[in-house]
Design a protein around this motif. Sequence first.
Motif, mmCIF file in Angstrom:
data_model
loop_
_atom_site.group_PDB
_atom_site.id
_atom_site.type_symbol
_atom_site.label_atom_id
_atom_site.label_comp_id
_atom_site.label_asym_id
_atom_site.label_seq_id
_atom_site.Cartn_x
_atom_site.Cartn_y
_atom_site.Cartn_z
ATOM 1 N N LEU A 289 0.998 -1.013 -0.557
ATOM 2 C CA LEU A 289 0.224 0.016 0.281
ATOM 3 C C LEU A 289 1.161 1.462 -0.015
ATOM 4 N N ARG A 290 1.956 1.143 0.662
ATOM 5 C CA ARG A 290 3.193 2.436 0.368
ATOM 6 C C ARG A 290 3.224 3.142 -1.059
ATOM 7 N N ASP A 291 3.947 1.512 -1.692
ATOM 8 C CA ASP A 291 3.839 1.892 -2.948
ATOM 9 C C ASP A 291 3.154 2.533 -3.467
ATOM 10 N N VAL A 292 1.527 2.477 -3.628
ATOM 11 C CA VAL A 292 0.758 2.894 -4.662
ATOM 12 C C VAL A 292 0.594 4.379 -4.007
ATOM 13 N N ILE A 293 0.222 4.122 -2.282
ATOM 14 C CA ILE A 293 0.244 5.747 -1.850
ATOM 15 C C ILE A 293 1.563 7.256 -2.712
ATOM 16 N N ALA B 253 0.437 -7.853 -7.981
ATOM 17 C CA ALA B 253 1.071 -6.768 -9.255
ATOM 18 C C ALA B 253 -0.357 -6.891 -10.122
ATOM 19 N N ALA B 254 -0.002 -5.518 -10.601
ATOM 20 C CA ALA B 254 -0.401 -5.287 -11.828
ATOM 21 C C ALA B 254 1.051 -4.851 -12.858
ATOM 22 N N GLU B 255 0.680 -4.825 -14.083
ATOM 23 C CA GLU B 255 1.767 -3.972 -14.491
ATOM 24 C C GLU B 255 1.658 -2.854 -14.109
ATOM 25 N N PRO B 256 2.862 -2.071 -13.974
ATOM 26 C CA PRO B 256 2.788 -0.715 -13.751
ATOM 27 C C PRO B 256 2.778 -0.108 -14.888
ATOM 28 N N CYS C 159 -6.704 -0.062 -6.727
ATOM 29 C CA CYS C 159 -7.166 -0.855 -7.452
ATOM 30 C C CYS C 159 -6.569 -0.705 -8.838
ATOM 31 N N ALA C 160 -5.887 0.396 -9.323
ATOM 32 C CA ALA C 160 -5.587 -0.734 -10.779
ATOM 33 C C ALA C 160 -4.231 -1.209 -10.826
ATOM 34 N N ALA C 161 -3.522 -0.862 -9.417
ATOM 35 C CA ALA C 161 -2.217 -1.347 -9.145
ATOM 36 C C ALA C 161 -2.152 -2.710 -8.722
ATOM 37 N N PHE C 162 -3.118 -3.307 -8.534
ATOM 38 C CA PHE C 162 -3.586 -4.759 -8.493
ATOM 39 C C PHE C 162 -3.891 -5.765 -8.875
ATOM 40 N N VAL C 163 -4.510 -6.857 -9.568
ATOM 41 C CA VAL C 163 -4.900 -7.784 -9.946
ATOM 42 C C VAL C 163 -5.937 -8.060 -8.750
ATOM 43 N N LYS C 164 -5.296 -9.010 -7.907
ATOM 44 C CA LYS C 164 -5.964 -9.055 -6.719
ATOM 45 C C LYS C 164 -5.451 -9.756 -5.423
#
Length: 144
Positions: free
Chosen positions: A61-65, A134-137, A120-125
């Motif tokens: 979560l830190r990475d996405v933030i 993780a989703a593709e960056p 939501c966009a950063a992770f598949v599930k």
Amino acid sequence: MTPSSLPALAIQVVRIVAAAAACTLLAFAGTAADDPWRPYRVAIGRQCPAKHLEWLSPADLRDVIETYEASAAPRTHAAMSVAEAGRCATTMAGATCGNVAEIEAVRGAGELPALAASVCAAFVKCRGQSDCIAAEPPTTAPKH
């Protein structure tokens, strides 16, 4: 220990157990407003409930933030930085303090839905706690 001291010991043990139970009840007696994670969980639950992103590790979560902060409007970026520095100045390690501080700053700026969309966009599930795909960056971070 004498046999006559056993009842006094039993009473003391009962008091300790009762005090511990009372403390436990008080710890869980808070309202939903006392939970700083609730607005964030509601936002991701609305946007991508099937992904179970409430199971993200604090570091993920830190990475996405941090990615969100880098592309945020200057006012939001500054609010996030100030919130983290103010709340977490004495925190030695871990990402949770910064996550909560910055999520609250984003919420205060009215941008929690945008942050939730980024998560939501950063992770598949997530398949379980801290077991997330993780989703593709993206090649560039979108401006908020």
